[in-house]
Design an enzyme around this catalytic site. Structure first.
Site, PDB file in Angstrom:
ATOM      1  N   CYS A   1       1.104  -1.314  -0.147  1.00 15.95           N
ATOM      2  CA  CYS A   1       0.293  -0.367  -0.166  1.00 15.95           C
ATOM      3  C   CYS A   1       0.932   1.358  -0.015  1.00 15.95           C
ATOM      4  O   CYS A   1       2.177   1.361  -0.095  1.00 15.95           O
ATOM      5  CB  CYS A   1      -1.001   0.352   1.008  1.00 15.95           C
ATOM      6  SG  CYS A   1      -0.416  -0.193   2.842  1.00 15.95           S
ATOM      7  N   VAL A   2       0.677   2.127   0.373  1.00 17.77           N
ATOM      8  CA  VAL A   2       0.805   3.506   0.831  1.00 17.77           C
ATOM      9  C   VAL A   2       2.788   3.728   1.119  1.00 17.77           C
ATOM     10  O   VAL A   2       3.306   4.746   0.883  1.00 17.77           O
ATOM     11  CB  VAL A   2      -0.208   4.822   0.225  1.00 17.77           C
ATOM     12  CG1 VAL A   2       0.021   5.007   1.768  1.00 17.77           C
ATOM     13  CG2 VAL A   2       0.831   5.859   0.346  1.00 17.77           C
TER      14      VAL A   2
END
Length: 669
Positions: free
Chosen positions: A27-28
């Site tokens: 994810c980020v």
């Protein structure tokens, strides 16, 4: 910023090698792995890795925190080095879920059901605590309550009690909504099902025992079959099982009934069948089962209270790590509904304080100022009921504070159970927890609070000082890891500027020689300290320094003039770069990557130039909240930025997206 491939190889080796990776995504901020055998993970090796800011395991996924921007490059290297196929986050989640045993899956299901309704229950608990203060005898006046001495407050207390008790009175409706959503049915039908089970025409579950004693339980006569006309107030199992049946019936009918008559057939048939089953079979069986479980717990804690308090009080922190503590939320609710109070929740409140006290003690053990700051902020969060920052950010990292927290909690648990201390409701764990305790038991509870404050704190300081300079001095691996987690000693630290189309964006312009950068609030809402974020990666400061905002509207605006370095593929996060080269990450919601962009509408693209106050992103607050995700939005300065010296919070509380400065960043020359 370039990535040292050797460090990526070390990450792969530390998690058990390529053969141990079943699936990988990111994810980020972090890498997410579904591992074949988590026992093969070498945590010590991970903690020594310059790329790694932290790691933890949750719901069958092993997560390695890297940081925004940089995580994309590390993931690419992982794919190239291992040959693992690229998969989505849902794929990893599903694979990880399949690896869980039935008990783990059941715990996860309960968590998915109860976490979305927890704010309503906690709010009700706090309001009931205020009512307890007004109506409890002996708090302000000997033998009398405040409303007895000052009758003008009586109706005021009555209104508070009505507002507070509503969530518990109609608890089956809340559970019905959340459970049916979890099982794949219509939320509206879940609400109606819950209301059916507490219809005012039914005998209240709270009056069942007395009615049974007097042989006055009303019944329905179904062609000679007598069924108790009983409501299920305060009960958990009847509505949980009924919600599961309802969702399955609705799904079955939706697949087979023509669209033209669905409105006339699906909902009525589903509710009719589920309602009959709930009152005739599901309700009586689960009602008896729920009462048997609570009676068994009551018997154990009445018979050997010291042992029960020692075990539950001491091991509750371990339950939090495994996620099993969500199971006991349902037990607390059942105890309150059937017994009038719970003896488990008071120990939860003190366990939170114990972990906070142990984390606070580490302020006197740590050598580095950054570590001291983390100890203080995470302990305050634990004292207010959120223990993850203290546990994951401080205590578990060094182990002995976590153990001393458990010891203090165990001692307090013995005291509480031997004195039969009960909570009338579920409130905020930690110091405000006394509001949920019956007022006549506050004295014992405060003694328990003193135990969990003093024992873990003193033991942690003494042991830490005894271990002292040999284990936690500057330069020791533990403290170096702590420094590395904050980005202080990251090798070749550069400003990560994100990616667009596989190419790194960099600003060719000359960086202005600012000394202080003021960052305005990008969102209208309530600004809170970062340690209030319900995610250990953000709350512990491992991702970087910053602040968080609880949004009051679904819009994100540019906090300064700059460039969009990266719009995350799932649209829930944006990285902006100021002309000085400083970057910030705006991450809307927690774990919202799972929504795959649903509910988010970006108005900028990677590489766009933006002006302060320009609309960057819109998001659907109701959709995100209904999906069970927190809306709290961290705004952080990712670690490893050469120009960032000191980051200050400038304003907490209500902020506007234009004009209110929330962060002041002191820059290096």
């Amino acid at each position: 910023m370039s990535v040292d491939r050797k460090n990526v190889e070390k990450i792969i080796e530390a998690i058990g090698g390529s053969a141990n990776i079943e699936a990988a995504t990111h994810c980020v901020t972090r890498l997410r792995f579904a591992l074949r055998d988590e026992s093969k993970v070498d945590e010590a090796s991970l903690e020594k890795n310059d790329l790694v800011k932290g790691h933890f395991s949750t719901q069958g996924q092993f997560q390695v925190i890297i940081g925004p921007g940089l995580v994309d490059k590390v993931y690419e290297e992982v794919i190239q080095l291992t040959g693992v196929e690229r998969v989505s986050k849902d794929d990893v989640k599903n694979i990880a879920g399949k690896k869980q045993n039935p008990i783990q899956r059941a715990i996860k299901t309960l968590a998915d059901i109860f976490i979305p309704i927890l704010p309503a229950i906690v709010t009700a608990g706090l309001l009931l605590g205020i009512n307890n203060i007004l109506t409890g005898p002996g708090i302000f006046f000997e033998g009398q309550s405040l409303i007895q001495v000052y009758p003008q407050w009586k109706d005021f207390a009555s209104i508070i009690n009505t507002i507070a008790s509503t969530a518990f009175t109609f608890l089956p409706a809340l559970i019905g909504w959340s459970a049916v959503v979890r099982f794949g049915g219509s939320p509206l039908l879940g609400i109606v099902l819950g209301l059916i089970l507490v219809h005012p025409d039914l005998l209240s579950a709270y009056g069942y025992a007395e009615a049974k004693t007097n042989n006055a339980v009303p019944v329905w006569n179904l062609f000679g079959w007598e069924v108790n006309k009983l409501g299920y107030q305060g009960q958990v199992l009847p509505v949980l099982v009924s919600a599961y049946i309802l969702a399955k019936i609705e799904t079955f009918l939706n697949k087979r009934v023509a669209d033209s008559i669905k409105l006339l057939v699906v909902a009525p048939v589903t509710l009719l069948i589920t309602g009959f089953l709930a009152f005739t079979l599901i309700g009586p069986i689960t009602f008896a089962l729920g009462n048997a479980i609570t009676s068994g717990l009551v018997y154990v804690f009445d018979t050997v209270p010291a042992l029960g308090g020692l075990i539950y009080g001491g091991l509750y922190a371990l339950l939090v790590i495994t996620g099993m503590h969500h199971t006991f939320l349902a037990v607390d609710v059942q105890l309150i509904g059937s017994q009038g109070g719970t003896f488990l929740w008071p120990m939860l409140a003190l366990s939170n304080i114990a972990q906070g006290a142990a984390a606070l003690a580490m302020m006197f053990v740590f050598k580095q100022q950054k570590s001291k700051g983390l100890a203080v902020t995470s302990s305050v969060s634990a004292f207010l009921g959120v223990t993850e920052p203290a546990m994951f950010g401080v205590n578990l990292r060094h182990k002995f504070p976590f153990v001393f927290g458990m010891i203090g909690s165990a001692l307090a648990g013995v005291l509480l159970t031997m004195n039969h201390v009960l909570a009338s409701s579920i409130g905020v764990g930690g110091i405000p927890g006394f509001l949920s305790i019956f007022p006549n038991q506050w004295g014992v509870f405060f003694i328990g609070m003193a135990i969990v404050l003093v024992v873990p704190f003193v033991a942690t300081v003494v042991y830490g000082k005894w271990k002292g300079n040999a284990a936690l001095a500057d330069g020791d691996p533990a403290d170096v890891r702590d420094s590395r987690a904050s980005g202080v000693q990251q090798a070749s630290a550069e400003v990560a500027v994100g990616e667009a189309g596989g190419k790194v964006l960099s600003a060719d312009r000359t960086k202005p020689n600012l000394s202080v950068l003021e960052i305005q609030a990008p969102i209208k809402g309530n600004a809170v300290a970062l340690d209030n974020v319900p995610d250990p990666a953000f709350a512990s400061g491992a991702m970087g320094q910053g602040i968080a905002i609880e949004p009051e509207e679904g819009k994100v605006f540019a906090p300064f003039d700059g460039t969009v370095s990266h719009v995350i593929k799932s649209k829930h996060a944006i990285i902006l770069e100021h002309e000085s080269g400083v970057q910030i990450l705006i991450h809307v919601g927690i774990n919202t990557v799972a929504l795959k962009g649903s509910g988010y509408t970006p108005h900028v693209q990677t590489g766009d130039r933006v002006k302060a106050g320009q609309l960057l992103l819109e998001f659907d607050r109701e959709l995100i909240a209904d999906a069970g995700y927190s809306l709290v939005t961290p705004i952080i300065l990712p670690d490893g930025q050469d120009r960032v010296d000191v980051v200050e919070e400038t304003k907490l509380g209500l902020v506007q997206h234009q004009g209110d400065v929330i962060l002041r960043v002191h820059l290096k020359a």
